[in-house]
Every structure is written in C-alpha cells, then in structure tokens.
Design a protein around this motif. Sequence first.
Motif, PDB file in Angstrom:
ATOM      1  N   LEU A  38     103.081  -2.755-104.862  1.00 18.27           N
ATOM      2  CA  LEU A  38     103.477  -3.491-103.658  1.00 18.27           C
ATOM      3  C   LEU A  38     104.163  -4.800-104.030  1.00 18.27           C
ATOM      4  O   LEU A  38     105.107  -5.232-103.356  1.00 18.27           O
ATOM      5  CB  LEU A  38     102.248  -3.767-102.788  1.00 18.27           C
ATOM      6  N   LEU A  39     103.710  -5.423-105.127  1.00 17.53           N
ATOM      7  CA  LEU A  39     104.339  -6.647-105.597  1.00 17.53           C
ATOM      8  C   LEU A  39     105.784  -6.399-106.010  1.00 17.53           C
ATOM      9  O   LEU A  39     106.674  -7.214-105.724  1.00 17.53           O
ATOM     10  CB  LEU A  39     103.542  -7.200-106.792  1.00 17.53           C
ATOM     11  N   LEU A  40     106.031  -5.288-106.666  1.00 20.77           N
ATOM     12  CA  LEU A  40     107.386  -4.944-107.089  1.00 20.77           C
ATOM     13  C   LEU A  40     108.308  -4.772-105.883  1.00 20.77           C
ATOM     14  O   LEU A  40     109.431  -5.306-105.856  1.00 20.77           O
ATOM     15  CB  LEU A  40     107.350  -3.658-107.921  1.00 20.77           C
ATOM     16  N   VAL A  41     107.831  -4.050-104.876  1.00 22.22           N
ATOM     17  CA  VAL A  41     108.615  -3.878-103.651  1.00 22.22           C
ATOM     18  C   VAL A  41     108.873  -5.222-102.991  1.00 22.22           C
ATOM     19  O   VAL A  41     109.982  -5.513-102.513  1.00 22.22           O
ATOM     20  CB  VAL A  41     107.891  -2.916-102.683  1.00 22.22           C
ATOM     21  N   SER A  42     107.862  -6.061-102.979  1.00 20.60           N
ATOM     22  CA  SER A  42     107.970  -7.366-102.334  1.00 20.60           C
ATOM     23  C   SER A  42     109.052  -8.225-102.967  1.00 20.60           C
ATOM     24  O   SER A  42     109.903  -8.789-102.276  1.00 20.60           O
ATOM     25  CB  SER A  42     106.616  -8.086-102.401  1.00 20.60           C
ATOM     26  N   LEU A  43     109.037  -8.338-104.281  1.00 24.84           N
ATOM     27  CA  LEU A  43     109.985  -9.217-104.970  1.00 24.84           C
ATOM     28  C   LEU A  43     111.420  -8.722-104.832  1.00 24.84           C
ATOM     29  O   LEU A  43     112.353  -9.515-104.682  1.00 24.84           O
ATOM     30  CB  LEU A  43     109.599  -9.336-106.442  1.00 24.84           C
ATOM     31  N   VAL A  44     111.600  -7.400-104.865  1.00 24.68           N
ATOM     32  CA  VAL A  44     112.954  -6.843-104.763  1.00 24.68           C
ATOM     33  C   VAL A  44     113.499  -6.985-103.344  1.00 24.68           C
ATOM     34  O   VAL A  44     114.626  -7.463-103.130  1.00 24.68           O
ATOM     35  CB  VAL A  44     112.968  -5.366-105.206  1.00 24.68           C
ATOM     36  N   GLU A  45     112.700  -6.591-102.360  1.00 29.75           N
ATOM     37  CA  GLU A  45     113.195  -6.531-100.994  1.00 29.75           C
ATOM     38  C   GLU A  45     113.233  -7.885-100.309  1.00 29.75           C
ATOM     39  O   GLU A  45     114.106  -8.131 -99.473  1.00 29.75           O
ATOM     40  CB  GLU A  45     112.341  -5.559-100.176  1.00 29.75           C
ATOM     41  N   LEU A  46     112.297  -8.776-100.621  1.00 29.78           N
ATOM     42  CA  LEU A  46     112.326 -10.077 -99.948  1.00 29.78           C
ATOM     43  C   LEU A  46     113.557 -10.871-100.347  1.00 29.78           C
ATOM     44  O   LEU A  46     114.130 -11.605 -99.548  1.00 29.78           O
ATOM     45  CB  LEU A  46     111.063 -10.876-100.266  1.00 29.78           C
ATOM     46  N   PHE A  47     114.001 -10.739-101.598  1.00 30.57           N
ATOM     47  CA  PHE A  47     115.197 -11.460-102.035  1.00 30.57           C
ATOM     48  C   PHE A  47     116.407 -11.050-101.198  1.00 30.57           C
ATOM     49  O   PHE A  47     117.235 -11.881-100.814  1.00 30.57           O
ATOM     50  CB  PHE A  47     115.467 -11.185-103.515  1.00 30.57           C
ATOM     51  N   SER A  48     116.496  -9.783-100.877  1.00 29.95           N
ATOM     52  CA  SER A  48     117.601  -9.307-100.045  1.00 29.95           C
ATOM     53  C   SER A  48     117.414  -9.698 -98.587  1.00 29.95           C
ATOM     54  O   SER A  48     118.371 -10.090 -97.916  1.00 29.95           O
ATOM     55  CB  SER A  48     117.728  -7.790-100.167  1.00 29.95           C
ATOM     56  N   ASP A  81     108.613 -10.267 -90.032  1.00 31.71           N
ATOM     57  CA  ASP A  81     108.130  -9.291 -89.060  1.00 31.71           C
ATOM     58  C   ASP A  81     108.868  -7.955 -89.112  1.00 31.71           C
ATOM     59  O   ASP A  81     108.354  -6.950 -88.606  1.00 31.71           O
ATOM     60  CB  ASP A  81     108.245  -9.864 -87.644  1.00 31.71           C
ATOM     61  N   TYR A  82     110.070  -7.925 -89.718  1.00 33.54           N
ATOM     62  CA  TYR A  82     110.857  -6.690 -89.735  1.00 33.54           C
ATOM     63  C   TYR A  82     111.306  -6.306 -91.143  1.00 33.54           C
ATOM     64  O   TYR A  82     112.302  -5.595 -91.310  1.00 33.54           O
ATOM     65  CB  TYR A  82     112.076  -6.827 -88.806  1.00 33.54           C
ATOM     66  N   ILE A  83     110.562  -6.708 -92.139  1.00 32.87           N
ATOM     67  CA  ILE A  83     110.994  -6.415 -93.507  1.00 32.87           C
ATOM     68  C   ILE A  83     110.920  -4.917 -93.822  1.00 32.87           C
ATOM     69  O   ILE A  83     111.667  -4.419 -94.677  1.00 32.87           O
ATOM     70  CB  ILE A  83     110.162  -7.228 -94.514  1.00 32.87           C
ATOM     71  N   TYR A  84     110.060  -4.186 -93.128  1.00 27.99           N
ATOM     72  CA  TYR A  84     109.969  -2.741 -93.388  1.00 27.99           C
ATOM     73  C   TYR A  84     111.281  -2.042 -93.044  1.00 27.99           C
ATOM     74  O   TYR A  84     111.643  -1.046 -93.673  1.00 27.99           O
ATOM     75  CB  TYR A  84     108.818  -2.147 -92.582  1.00 27.99           C
ATOM     76  N   ALA A  85     112.014  -2.560 -92.045  1.00 25.41           N
ATOM     77  CA  ALA A  85     113.316  -1.983 -91.705  1.00 25.41           C
ATOM     78  C   ALA A  85     114.309  -2.179 -92.850  1.00 25.41           C
ATOM     79  O   ALA A  85     115.118  -1.282 -93.141  1.00 25.41           O
ATOM     80  CB  ALA A  85     113.852  -2.628 -90.423  1.00 25.41           C
ATOM     81  N   ILE A  86     114.236  -3.326 -93.523  1.00 20.87           N
ATOM     82  CA  ILE A  86     115.131  -3.583 -94.651  1.00 20.87           C
ATOM     83  C   ILE A  86     114.743  -2.707 -95.843  1.00 20.87           C
ATOM     84  O   ILE A  86     115.605  -2.230 -96.590  1.00 20.87           O
ATOM     85  CB  ILE A  86     115.102  -5.078 -95.036  1.00 20.87           C
ATOM     86  N   VAL A  87     113.462  -2.484 -96.034  1.00 26.20           N
ATOM     87  CA  VAL A  87     113.006  -1.591 -97.101  1.00 26.20           C
ATOM     88  C   VAL A  87     113.599  -0.199 -96.912  1.00 26.20           C
ATOM     89  O   VAL A  87     114.116   0.425 -97.861  1.00 26.20           O
ATOM     90  CB  VAL A  87     111.460  -1.520 -97.137  1.00 26.20           C
ATOM     91  N   MET A 112     114.232   6.300 -96.395  1.00 25.82           N
ATOM     92  CA  MET A 112     112.997   6.716 -95.751  1.00 25.82           C
ATOM     93  C   MET A 112     111.983   7.209 -96.778  1.00 25.82           C
ATOM     94  O   MET A 112     110.773   7.081 -96.584  1.00 25.82           O
ATOM     95  CB  MET A 112     113.285   7.821 -94.737  1.00 25.82           C
ATOM     96  N   VAL A 113     112.455   7.779 -97.884  1.00 28.45           N
ATOM     97  CA  VAL A 113     111.540   8.262 -98.920  1.00 28.45           C
ATOM     98  C   VAL A 113     110.702   7.113 -99.459  1.00 28.45           C
ATOM     99  O   VAL A 113     109.475   7.214 -99.572  1.00 28.45           O
ATOM    100  CB  VAL A 113     112.334   8.942-100.054  1.00 28.45           C
ATOM    101  N   THR A 114     111.345   5.984 -99.776  1.00 26.18           N
ATOM    102  CA  THR A 114     110.603   4.813-100.255  1.00 26.18           C
ATOM    103  C   THR A 114     109.714   4.251 -99.158  1.00 26.18           C
ATOM    104  O   THR A 114     108.606   3.774 -99.430  1.00 26.18           O
ATOM    105  CB  THR A 114     111.579   3.733-100.750  1.00 26.18           C
ATOM    106  N   GLY A 115     110.198   4.294 -97.903  1.00 27.55           N
ATOM    107  CA  GLY A 115     109.359   3.841 -96.795  1.00 27.55           C
ATOM    108  C   GLY A 115     108.070   4.633 -96.701  1.00 27.55           C
ATOM    109  O   GLY A 115     106.989   4.068 -96.467  1.00 27.55           O
ATOM    110  N   VAL A 116     108.156   5.937 -96.903  1.00 24.62           N
ATOM    111  CA  VAL A 116     106.953   6.779 -96.891  1.00 24.62           C
ATOM    112  C   VAL A 116     106.051   6.451 -98.080  1.00 24.62           C
ATOM    113  O   VAL A 116     104.821   6.420 -97.956  1.00 24.62           O
ATOM    114  CB  VAL A 116     107.345   8.269 -96.898  1.00 24.62           C
ATOM    115  N   VAL A 117     106.646   6.164 -99.238  1.00 25.74           N
ATOM    116  CA  VAL A 117     105.862   5.802-100.423  1.00 25.74           C
ATOM    117  C   VAL A 117     105.083   4.517-100.170  1.00 25.74           C
ATOM    118  O   VAL A 117     103.902   4.405-100.526  1.00 25.74           O
ATOM    119  CB  VAL A 117     106.775   5.651-101.655  1.00 25.74           C
ATOM    120  N   VAL A 118     105.732   3.533 -99.544  1.00 21.17           N
ATOM    121  CA  VAL A 118     105.049   2.272 -99.220  1.00 21.17           C
ATOM    122  C   VAL A 118     103.887   2.541 -98.269  1.00 21.17           C
ATOM    123  O   VAL A 118     102.778   2.002 -98.435  1.00 21.17           O
ATOM    124  CB  VAL A 118     106.036   1.262 -98.617  1.00 21.17           C
TER     125      VAL A 118
END
Length: 452
Positions: free
Chosen positions: A49-59, A323-329, A335-341
């Motif tokens: 989850l930390l890896l996803v956080s650092l990559v996606e929050l920067f974007s 509040d909407y970071i999952y949409a950016i993920v 959607m495959v990564t969204g399901v993994v999260v």
Amino acid sequence: MNQSDTILDRAGTDAAEAPAASAKADYETLTEPNKKRTDRYIWGIYLLLLLVSLVELFSASSQEVTADNIYGPIIRHAQFLGIGLLIMLGLQRLHYRWIYFCTPAFVVASIGAMVLVLLVGVNINGARRGLGIGSFVVLPAEFIKLAAALGMAWILARNQLKKCNDVSTRGVAYCLALVAVCCGLLFSHGLTNTLLIVAISLSMMVVGGVSMKKIGIVSLCFILAGGGAIIYKLAGRNDNVTEQAVRIAELNKEEVKTSAGNRSDTWIGRLERHFRLAKYEDPINNLNKQEQFSYMAQAHGGLFGVGPGNSRENARLPLAFSDYIYAIVIEECGMVTGVVVLLLYLLLLARAGSIAVRFKQTFPCLLVIGCALYIVYQALFHMAIVSGVFPVSGQPLPLISKGGTSIIVTSIALGIMLSVSRHAAVKGDKEAIRAEMKVLPENLHSDNPSQL
C-alpha cells in the motif's frame, strides 16, 4: 543483631521480592524474541500500500504543485509516512496490555477534541472539521473513529459472561452509549463517518459474542436514533439557495452554504443526483463535477491504465489527492490494479481474522479485529463513493490518500495489530497463557468468544 535475626531479615526480603521477580519473568516470557516474531503478512500488505501511495499521490497532487517546489506535496506525504512507520515500530514492541490501560484516556481525549472542533474548529468544506496547531490542521474525526473501535473492544472484553457465550446487558448499554456519543459528534460532519462507526460497532458486537437478540435491539436503536436525527436536520432545510452563494462556493471550491446554517441541502442534493438514472449524462457543473470527473477518470483508465504520471483528470478532479485518489489509481494503473488494491485491504481483514481466532483471551481478539475494521471499512467506503455505489462524501483511502491525521491514526491501528499478533498468547501455549493471565487485569480473563 545476632546471626539468626540477619537470616530472618534476608528471608523476608527475598519473599517480598519474589512477586516482582515473578512478574518480570512472566513479562520476559511474553516478549521473548524467539517466540514472538513480527507478522510478515501485515507488514507485506502495508509495504505494498505504501508503494501505491508514493507513486499515485505524486501524480494526483498536481493541483498543489508550485513552480518552485514540485516535490513539496510528495515530500510532506513521505514525512508523515515516516512518522507513521516509527509509530508502528514502537507499538509493535509494546505489549498490548498497555493499550488496555491507555484506551479510556484515548477515548476521552478524542471526544474532547471533537467537542473543541464544534466550538472553535477550522472550517473545511462548509463545516468545522479541524483544529489548527501551528501550521498543521488536525482532524479529530479520524481519532474518534479509532477511539470507538478501541472503546468497544475495552467494554466488550470486560463484560463477557462466564457461563455462556454472550455479553452482559450492562456492557451492551455501555457500547451503545459510546457509539451514540461518537455518532452525535460526527453527525454534523456528514453521514458517512456516522455510518462507518455504526458498521464497526455492529461488526465488533458480532465478533465479541453479543447475542443476536441484543444486536437486534441495538440495531433498532440505531435506526430510530438515525431517523430522528435526519428529520431534525431536514427541518432546517432551505431550498432558496441564492445564485451568489453558488458562485462563492464555486470560486472557493467549497460546498454550497445555506442560510439555514446546516448541510441538509447538500445531503439532499447529493442523494437526488446519486439516484438519478441518467446522472452520467448530466452536464458538468459545480455541484456534480467531483463525481463526473471521477467517472471520466475511471473510464479513461480502462483495464490496464494509461501509466503512472499520465493522468488526464488529476488537474480537474477536485480533491484528487485525497477523497478521490482511487479514481486516479484506476486511471493510471487500470481496473486490474484497482481490484488488487481492494484485495490488499480485504486481505488485511482476513489476516486479522485468522490470527484473532487463535488467541486465548477476548481482548486481543477484539483489538486486532477492531483496528482492522477501522482501516478496511474506511477503504471500502472510499471506493464505494468513488465508483458511484455510495453518494458523494469525503472519506480518505487509508495510507494512500494525502492527509497527515489519517496516516498517523492508520499507523496507530496497524501498530496495535502488530503488537497483538506478536505478544498475545495463542490457544494451546500453556506457558504463555499462564504468563499472560498474570500480567492482565482479572476482568480480562475471559475466553475468546470466537473459540467457543
């Protein structure tokens, strides 16, 4: 003093020091490194989850980037993650019995902070939500959600009935009172946080061995109280929102403020838009742009996404970094990564359940389940809102969304889970069980209801 007196004094001293030495030996048994190792599954989920956080929050933080410091948002986020990591490492080494002693103070402090917010809080999105401490804004709503889970574990563990698999009526009443106070303080912030606490409390009652009859009564109380609160809120509804109020809210990127001084118009508007069958075809305006841009981001991502850093909607979607970071993920990684999260959060709950059923005592079982429910339910609520299953509301995605308070509280919950998994005695380990019962208060000596 003769020799016989000296011998007697030494014997008395040895006898007095014996209980202290025994308690020390018991504690060392409970914390012996070669017996109590860290939970690798919880750490693995946390790191992913930390890896996803650092990559996606920067974007997703493009709206906050300035020309002179493009790395500012991600550096600040990484600092909070680092603080959270230190909290987890510290709590992991601490025996969970100290959580029992600290829980009442934590609950009282969280409730007090929420009362203070209602009186002198910082206004965020049309409601008083935060407390300003220097250059930081603390959100006590995050603390009170975890406080409700810990308080429920504390109460249910102390009120187990010895002769049957149930909790005393007094214990259920205490739980109901705690939930009522927490929900009452959170109700002005929105329905989502209130429903989150209700879901956590009912789930913990099921795990804690409360009979279905009592759970039914509690559920009825929740329905009646919730219905009354909603009727009270709607009584102050004002349908005449001026054009000026809409324009001011649009410029400030806030919810529309009503002259009645409450958020009932916002709630009604969100519900009406949510249940419209043709809502996806509505023209984008200030009232629906959050959900509309969120849907567009998810549609743009498809199955495998457009790649990290290639988001098209992160600059237009309000609160894309929280509040909407999952949409950016989903837009960037698909959607495959969204399901993994989603599966990572569900695996955390599954891991909590798998270790909880092995404990001999009730309290560690409820602690680890309560903390997992706080994290996972919050994640599920966030994903349901972003994907359009629930009406629009503000709910961070644990560890991934930007937000210092959310990261700190989530780290506390994970640290407690690690402490319990490391130190709690499992069924069948007679030596550890004897030592555990000596260091725990007597009112916690109840068998784990999940094993009965």
